[in-house]
Design an enzyme around this catalytic site. Sequence first.
Site, PDB file in Angstrom:
ATOM      1  N   TYR A 142      12.633  -3.870   2.585  1.00  0.00           N
ATOM      2  CA  TYR A 142      13.120  -3.676   3.956  1.00  0.00           C
ATOM      3  C   TYR A 142      14.447  -4.407   4.191  1.00  0.00           C
ATOM      4  CZ  TYR A 142       8.560  -1.706   5.326  1.00  0.00           C
ATOM      5  OH  TYR A 142       7.424  -0.927   5.434  1.00  0.00           O
ATOM      6  N   LYS A 189       1.846  -4.093  -7.347  1.00  0.00           N
ATOM      7  CA  LYS A 189       1.862  -2.906  -8.204  1.00  0.00           C
ATOM      8  C   LYS A 189       2.480  -3.343  -9.535  1.00  0.00           C
ATOM      9  CE  LYS A 189       1.172   1.552  -8.836  1.00  0.00           C
ATOM     10  NZ  LYS A 189      -0.131   2.239  -8.752  1.00  0.00           N
ATOM     11  N   ASP A 221      -2.444   0.705  -4.423  1.00  0.00           N
ATOM     12  CA  ASP A 221      -3.142   1.977  -4.181  1.00  0.00           C
ATOM     13  C   ASP A 221      -4.657   1.764  -4.167  1.00  0.00           C
ATOM     14  OD1 ASP A 221      -2.592   1.379  -6.862  1.00  0.00           O
ATOM     15  OD2 ASP A 221      -2.751   3.457  -7.518  1.00  0.00           O
ATOM     16  N   ASP A 245       2.917  -4.344   5.284  1.00  0.00           N
ATOM     17  CA  ASP A 245       3.081  -3.487   6.448  1.00  0.00           C
ATOM     18  C   ASP A 245       2.031  -2.376   6.415  1.00  0.00           C
ATOM     19  OD1 ASP A 245       4.070  -2.181   8.658  1.00  0.00           O
ATOM     20  OD2 ASP A 245       5.853  -1.394   7.676  1.00  0.00           O
ATOM     21  N   ASP A 249      -1.601  -2.548   8.697  1.00  0.00           N
ATOM     22  CA  ASP A 249      -1.818  -1.525   9.716  1.00  0.00           C
ATOM     23  C   ASP A 249      -3.085  -0.727   9.419  1.00  0.00           C
ATOM     24  OD1 ASP A 249       0.226  -2.244  11.377  1.00  0.00           O
ATOM     25  OD2 ASP A 249       1.672  -0.825  10.569  1.00  0.00           O
TER      26      ASP A 249
HETATM   27 MG   LIG Z   1       3.725  -1.570  10.626  1.00  0.00          MG
HETATM   28 MG   LIG Z   2      -2.814   5.581  -7.649  1.00  0.00          MG
END
Ligand SMILES: [Mg+2]
Ligand SMILES: [Mg+2]
Lengths: 358, 358
Positions: A142, A189, A221, A245, A249
């Site tokens: 970000y 990841k 994931d 983020d 959420d």
């Molecule tokens: Mg958010």
């Molecule tokens: Mg995957």
Amino acid sequence: MNKHIAVINGDGIGPEVTAQSVRVLNAIAEQFGHEFTYTYCLMGADAIDKTGNPLPDETVEGCLNADAILFGAIGHPKYDNDPTAKVRPEQGLLKLRKSLQLFANIRPVSTYAALEHLSPLKAKQLENVDFVIYRELTGGIYFGEKKVAEDYSEASDLCVYTKTEIERISHLAFKAAQQRRKKLTLVDKANVLESSRLWRKVVQEIAPQYSDVVVDFLFVDNAAMQIILNPKQFDVVLTENMFGDIISDEASVISGSLGLLPSASVGAATALFEPIHGSYPQAAGKDIANPTGSILSAAMMLDHFGLHKEAEVVRAGVNWALANGFVTKDIDPVNYYFTSTIGELISDFVHNRVATDV
Amino acid sequence: MNKHIAVINGDGIGPEVTAQSVRVLNAIAEQFGHEFTYTYCLMGADAIDKTGNPLPDETVEGCLNADAILFGAIGHPKYDNDPTAKVRPEQGLLKLRKSLQLFANIRPVSTYAALEHLSPLKAKQLENVDFVIYRELTGGIYFGEKKVAEDYSEASDLCVYTKTEIERISHLAFKAAQQRRKKLTLVDKANVLESSRLWRKVVQEIAPQYSDVVVDFLFVDNAAMQIILNPKQFDVVLTENMFGDIISDEASVISGSLGLLPSASVGAATALFEPIHGSYPQAAGKDIANPTGSILSAAMMLDHFGLHKEAEVVRAGVNWALANGFVTKDIDPVNYYFTSTIGELISDFVHNRVATDV
Ligand SMILES: [Mg+2]
Ligand SMILES: [Mg+2]
């Protein structure tokens, strides 16, 4: 204990929910013999209206001089719907985060039997859910270099992390785990991303300093699945900015109501405490907003001050209100109580509970 | 219609589930007067054991010469637990994807009344869920430049997208939406990322070519919430590689069983069809694996051939089996049927259904 608190009401329902937190904090102060003083500061649409600036200098100064900041909410539709607006309420919060170097966003996720009917998940999934997400807030993709070709044939974003950025939030997360169930899960990841491999390396290096904490690792994931399938497995979840983020959420919806969820942002200077909900302008001034997210944010502030017993009493008050059906319209549209009534009931609970205990 | 299919059994339960898909495809061929021929190719641990290479040249050649590829699963614990292994089964699949330039991963998500008890979501959330995720598979941060400082003080990953990469999958997604409920949702983070803004721009530019499709946009953090809160709102979801990885895995758990979910990977050359589940080595050879994910992948292959009626009959067979309790052990551990029995029942359904229809 004497503590000085900067209060930023902000916009929409911000003032009314924050007022209930101050009321509860005052009840705590009275019962436990503390002194909490408050400086009210402007930010957001409210500040633009009064000063032309979404974050006046006096607010930054007031916040830097305070022991903690209690913040309501930000945002007003008159700015959202005006693409020509040069100043926007949200700029105030972004600038404040920057001024205070708030690098860690902390979001507890818990479930309440009284809210089961509102959750998208089955009751079985909701039992014993009690975890907290530590999201890095000032680094990663970000904030990395952004490029776009002049002819729009290509665009890119860079995700960068330094060891220092990872270390400082990791220490906070490990310390939190020591105060909790002593488990830390790094979400990354690392099978694909170099920045994730650095996160994993740094966390592995730090881990021996917190030998009572069990560390595990989860790909993002898989984490997105586990938060729905088996959220009670988590204690402290540590992750980088964008993954945080997304998963925070996602996790916020499992309790059944965003109106209950508190958060803290911690950094180099004063820490800030705010409910995760927005300014909800449609409800502003109607005394119907849910003050619980703000009141639980105030409880996190008490924890931050080291006042753990006090924080527990506030949380017990919230649990008691929920369990007894003292809830706002968002939780029960038929039998509901006003914002101010909930604040009053929880304050009364604090007075009575502490009086009984002593 | 004559079609030539490359079949890659792969590892673990791969051979047994794939055998049932071939059986169902043969039933379809017989009933509808098509001719499907098969070339069996090696890949994964199976290929390493037999040739030393996880992706022999003959497999790539066989796949390039086929009209479609039906693939089982890949991976074996003897390689997972050996960090010194130079060749790994998974390399086979990664190399094949690259050779075939499979740039779009397509994952349908639907729910089944018979599986309600297995889903983490409440029945209310599961009604009428029927969407498909188009995930870009060869670009973005997973494939961008990676850097790490020699002293490990910093690491970075670059997320790059070109207009061409976005266009080719967007056209596929729009075309899919035209065949479905005519809604396309782009999941991005255009409020923060330059690459996401390019996705949004390209999709907006292409949209007028598909004027019957309604387009909307959702930030990925909000998408992670909406998939749990209100999954029936989605029809076609289009997104970049990493967001697709996260949200398609998240979405995969809502149906209640990974064993049922098919996928397709489409690119410049032959398309590949595979269940999303892994090689599940503990179940291998026991005739207990769920063949439904593979059979529904075969249905996607039929759709890819333009054989939509045939695909519908296969899906009807799967629905019929589920609704009548003809399920494997993963769905009902008490009253269950063998892998081969399910394949036989669905083949019989195809024969009977088509015979009755005609
Ligand atoms: Mg958010
Ligand atoms: Mg995957």
